[in-house]
Write an enzyme that holds these catalytic residues in place. Structure first.
Site, PDB file in Angstrom:
ATOM      1  N   ASN A  12     -11.053  -2.392  -5.216  1.00 34.89           N
ATOM      2  CA  ASN A  12     -10.312  -1.379  -5.980  1.00 34.89           C
ATOM      3  C   ASN A  12     -11.006  -0.967  -7.281  1.00 34.89           C
ATOM      4  OD1 ASN A  12      -7.055  -2.624  -4.911  1.00 34.89           O
ATOM      5  ND2 ASN A  12      -8.204  -0.877  -4.123  1.00 34.89           N
ATOM      6  N   ASP A  57       0.826  -1.209   0.000  1.00 36.38           N
ATOM      7  CA  ASP A  57       0.000   0.000   0.000  1.00 36.38           C
ATOM      8  C   ASP A  57       0.865   1.265   0.000  1.00 36.38           C
ATOM      9  OD1 ASP A  57      -2.362   1.410  -0.015  1.00 36.38           O
ATOM     10  OD2 ASP A  57      -2.683   1.276   2.149  1.00 36.38           O
TER      11      ASP A  57
HETATM   12  C1  IPE Z   1      -5.397  -2.695  -0.171  1.00 35.76           C
HETATM   13  O1  IPE Z   1      -5.072  -1.357  -0.304  1.00 35.76           O
HETATM   14  C2  IPE Z   1      -5.371  -3.365  -1.508  1.00 35.76           C
HETATM   15  C3  IPE Z   1      -4.068  -3.492  -2.142  1.00 35.76           C
HETATM   16  C4  IPE Z   1      -2.918  -3.184  -1.627  1.00 35.76           C
HETATM   17  C5  IPE Z   1      -4.099  -4.067  -3.464  1.00 35.76           C
HETATM   18  P1  IPE Z   1      -6.208  -0.238  -0.427  1.00 35.76           P
HETATM   19  O2  IPE Z   1      -5.501   1.060  -0.509  1.00 35.76           O
HETATM   20  O3  IPE Z   1      -7.135  -0.572  -1.516  1.00 35.76           O
HETATM   21  O4  IPE Z   1      -6.976  -0.381   0.951  1.00 35.76           O
HETATM   22  P2  IPE Z   1      -7.845   0.685   1.757  1.00 35.76           P
HETATM   23  O5  IPE Z   1      -8.810   1.294   0.777  1.00 35.76           O
HETATM   24  O6  IPE Z   1      -6.892   1.688   2.310  1.00 35.76           O
HETATM   25  O7  IPE Z   1      -8.499  -0.105   2.833  1.00 35.76           O
HETATM   26  C1  IPE Z   2      -1.719   0.259  -3.265  1.00 37.44           C
HETATM   27  O1  IPE Z   2      -1.461   1.614  -3.306  1.00 37.44           O
HETATM   28  C2  IPE Z   2      -1.919  -0.335  -4.643  1.00 37.44           C
HETATM   29  C3  IPE Z   2      -3.316  -0.659  -4.967  1.00 37.44           C
HETATM   30  C4  IPE Z   2      -4.316  -0.613  -4.124  1.00 37.44           C
HETATM   31  C5  IPE Z   2      -3.584  -1.071  -6.324  1.00 37.44           C
HETATM   32  P1  IPE Z   2      -2.631   2.684  -3.248  1.00 37.44           P
HETATM   33  O2  IPE Z   2      -3.033   3.011  -4.644  1.00 37.44           O
HETATM   34  O3  IPE Z   2      -3.740   2.218  -2.387  1.00 37.44           O
HETATM   35  O4  IPE Z   2      -1.891   3.917  -2.606  1.00 37.44           O
HETATM   36  P2  IPE Z   2      -2.500   4.931  -1.556  1.00 37.44           P
HETATM   37  O5  IPE Z   2      -2.992   4.117  -0.396  1.00 37.44           O
HETATM   38  O6  IPE Z   2      -3.609   5.657  -2.236  1.00 37.44           O
HETATM   39  O7  IPE Z   2      -1.363   5.806  -1.198  1.00 37.44           O
HETATM   40 MG    MG Z   3      -4.091   2.425  -0.424  1.00 35.16          MG
END
Ligand code: IPE
Ligand code: IPE
Ligand code: MG
Length: 250
Positions: free
Chosen positions: A76, A28
């Protein structure tokens, strides 16, 4: 599984470290990493994808045989169309570009998650990579793509119910060993250590059933900044933990 009785014969899976055998990572923080640099979120996803190889390569040194990474969740899809389609293209590009190196390095790649909603070209690339690396055993890399723990349990339950309906499964025999056989992870051991980067202390629907007794590490590093050194530090720290599984420390 049978236990080895001949002391002269080493166990095939014997591990010389007391590190985790299976590490799962919620990668993340890509979006924030890009935003901090005034760049679009996809820039962060590209930087994040580049980190994966280094961590996969670091696994044998830490005694990690199984690495499972969360690449895209069932939630997502709620992101903008630009981000979702950019991510889907990135996954295709990643598989195409990395296939040979992963295969040459003895990495066995598997995907978990629901493939039904994914584009057929991407699914074909995923299937091919699984087949191409099926003979490898150095590191088992599992990529969770369109994966959600609740979705996985729901899909597993559906198949289990179908087996009951067709008489293949006696409902009286269902116990906590039964459901995991229907999960996407049926051939994998449960994760010992789950790492989440980016400072969020939640699991966001990742490996819900499988992580019942996992150890967790929530660290502030954003995924594109995560290094093999930090991975080694966390896996070494794991070795100092006392996993009691409900029993009393001895
Ligand atoms: C979790 O991250 C999913 C992945 C790393 C693929 P998210 O960024 O989607 O999770 P939330 O929305 O903060 O819970
Ligand atoms: C994790 O990074 C990757 C995916 C969920 C695909 P994020 O895209 O959630 O990054 P932040 O949490 O917005 O910084
Ligand atoms: Mg994230």
């Amino acid at each position: 599984m049978s236990l080895a009785t001949d002391a002269a014969e080493p166990l095939e899976t014997a591990d010389t470290t007391n590190g985790p055998r299976h590490v799962a990572i919620i990668m993340d923080g890509n979006g924030r990493w890009a935003q901090m640099r005034g760049r679009p979120r996809l820039f962060g996803h590209h930087a994040g994808a580049k980190r994966v190889r280094e961590i996969v390569e670091a696994c044998p040194d830490s005694g990690v045989k199984y690495l499972t990474i969360f690449a895209f969740s069932t939630e997502n899809w709620k992101r903008t169309q630009v981000e979702v389609s950019g991510l889907m293209k990135l996954f295709q590009r990643y598989i195409t570009k990395e296939a040979k190196a992963l295969s040459d390095e003895g990495v066995r790649v598997r995907f978990i998650g629901d493939r039904v909603r994914l584009n057929s070209k991407l699914v074909e690339l995923m299937d091919n990579l699984e087949t191409m690396t099926a003979h490898n055993d150095r590191v088992h890399l599992t990529i969770a793509l369109n994966y959600g723990g609740r979705d996985e349990v729901a899909r597993a339950t559906k198949r289990l119910a179908q087996d009951v309906a067709t008489g293949k499964l006696d409902p009286e025999t269902v116990d906590e060993e039964t459901l995991p056989r229907y999960l996407d992870t049926c051939v994998l051991p449960d994760p010992d250590l789950v790492i989440r980067t980016s400072g969020e202390a939640r699991i966001s629907n990742f490996l819900l059933w499988q992580s019942a007794y996992a150890e967790y590490e929530f660290i502030d590093t954003l995924w594109p900044d995560f290094t093999r050194e930090e991975f080694a530090r966390l896996t070494a720290k794991y070795g100092t933990r006392d996993r009691r599984f409900g029993a009393v420390a001895t």
